[in-house]
Scaffold this active site. Structure first.
Site, PDB file in Angstrom:
ATOM      1  CG  ASN A   1      -2.197  -0.808   0.916  1.00 21.02           C
ATOM      2  OD1 ASN A   1      -3.014  -0.415   0.100  1.00 21.02           O
ATOM      3  ND2 ASN A   1      -2.322  -1.956   1.579  1.00 21.02           N
TER       4      ASN A   1
ATOM      5  CG  HIS B   1      -9.634  -2.940   8.476  1.00 15.93           C
ATOM      6  ND1 HIS B   1      -8.758  -3.572   9.338  1.00 15.93           N
ATOM      7  CD2 HIS B   1     -10.755  -3.697   8.449  1.00 15.93           C
ATOM      8  CE1 HIS B   1      -9.336  -4.662   9.816  1.00 15.93           C
ATOM      9  NE2 HIS B   1     -10.542  -4.760   9.297  1.00 15.93           N
TER      10      HIS B   1
ATOM     11  CD  GLU C   1      -5.917  -3.728   1.275  1.00 14.48           C
ATOM     12  OE1 GLU C   1      -4.960  -3.189   1.816  1.00 14.48           O
ATOM     13  OE2 GLU C   1      -6.242  -4.913   1.524  1.00 14.48           O
TER      14      GLU C   1
HETATM   15  C1  GRF Z   1      -3.211  -4.662   3.968  1.00 12.08           C
HETATM   16  O1  GRF Z   1      -4.128  -5.668   3.682  1.00 12.08           O
HETATM   17  C2  GRF Z   1      -3.861  -3.578   4.795  1.00 12.08           C
HETATM   18  O2  GRF Z   1      -5.208  -3.397   4.484  1.00 12.08           O
HETATM   19  C3  GRF Z   1      -3.719  -4.088   6.196  1.00 12.08           C
HETATM   20  O3  GRF Z   1      -2.465  -4.734   6.220  1.00 12.08           O
HETATM   21  C4  GRF Z   1      -2.105  -5.137   4.910  1.00 12.08           C
HETATM   22  C5  GRF Z   1      -0.787  -4.500   4.612  1.00 12.08           C
HETATM   23  O4  GRF Z   1      -0.266  -4.889   3.369  1.00 12.08           O
HETATM   24  N1  GRF Z   1      -3.866  -3.024   7.145  1.00 12.08           N
HETATM   25  P1  GRF Z   1       0.934  -4.079   2.750  1.00 12.08           P
HETATM   26  O5  GRF Z   1       2.078  -4.102   3.783  1.00 12.08           O
HETATM   27  O6  GRF Z   1       0.472  -2.682   2.460  1.00 12.08           O
HETATM   28  O7  GRF Z   1       1.318  -4.812   1.503  1.00 12.08           O
END
Ligand code: GRF
Length: 219
Positions: free
Chosen positions: A16, A111, A176
């Site tokens: 993300n 989330h 996301e």
């Molecule tokens: C994602 O699924 C986010 O929604 C949650 O933790 C995960 C993190 O993934 N809070 P990344 O480290 O961004 O790949």
């Protein structure tokens, strides 16, 4: 206009965070990633940040006896950098009410469920087991209670008959990576107005109060 100065907090992979970095690299995007901060030296995302010339910092929570001391270090670092907004992106530490209130309305979280359903951990397993037809992901303003606060953007994802937690997680992650940059853009443009538990979006064509699976051109 000056760009919004953003700190992204990660604990591991950081996909993300990468989507936010890529969005900010687009011409005219109203925010910049000023730093990537991790509580975990091993976080894979730190390498990506460094390769993209973004200052990184590790503040290891295990070096502090109290959560407050750990957070004090974070706040001090973010203040030095004159950070406007914190984006939690897979940051696996609970934050105290003091920290959240210090940065009130200036912390976003992503989330992987349609909040307020399925707060906490193991959300994909729990969503499949519940029999619900849809789940998804949510970007929201952080309040002291975990996975709570005004919702800025959500995307819905159907649960398919043969979904496993992993296959579902993969499809949700794609969403996301779309909605976090969108929420950041709305924040950076100053278009989010918070009224109690609700985030209103200024300037949308219709008086919508939240967006589901939005397309950029719709707002
Ligand atoms: C994602 O699924 C986010 O929604 C949650 O933790 C995960 C993190 O993934 N809070 P990344 O480290 O961004 O790949």
């Amino acid at each position: 206009m000056a760009k919004l100065r953003v700190a992204v907090l990660i604990s591991s992979r950081g996909s993300n965070m990468q989507s936010l970095v890529r969005a900010c690299a687009q011409e005219g995007f109203p925010a910049e990633i000023t730093t990537v901060l991790s509580n975990n030296l091993e976080a894979g995302g730190l390498k990506f940040a460094a390769e993209n010339a973004i200052p990184t910092r590790v503040i290891d929570h295990r070096e502090f006896e109290a959560r407050e001391e750990f957070e004090k270090q974070i706040t001090q670092y973010l203040e030095e950098l004159e950070i406007d907004l914190i984006c939690l992106a897979g940051f696996m530490r609970l934050l105290t009410a003091d920290f959240v209130n210090r940065w009130r309305d200036r912390i976003l979280n992503i989330h992987p469920s349609l909040l307020p359903a399925f707060k906490g951990l193991h959300v994909h397993e729990r969503a499949i087991e519940s029999g619900t037809r849809f789940t998804g992901c949510t970007v929201h303003i952080v309040r002291p209670e975990m996975d709570n606060g005004p919702i800025i953007v959500q995307a819905a994802v159907p649960i398919l008959g043969d979904d496993t937690p992993d296959s579902l997680a993969t499809r949700i992650l794609e969403q996301e990576h779309r909605i976090y940059p969108l929420a950041l853009k709305l924040m950076a443009e100053g278009r989010i107005r918070i009224q109690g538990p609700i985030a209103l979006i200024d300037g949308a064509e219709q008086p919508i109060r939240s967006l589901i699976n939005p397309k950029l051109e719709e707002i």
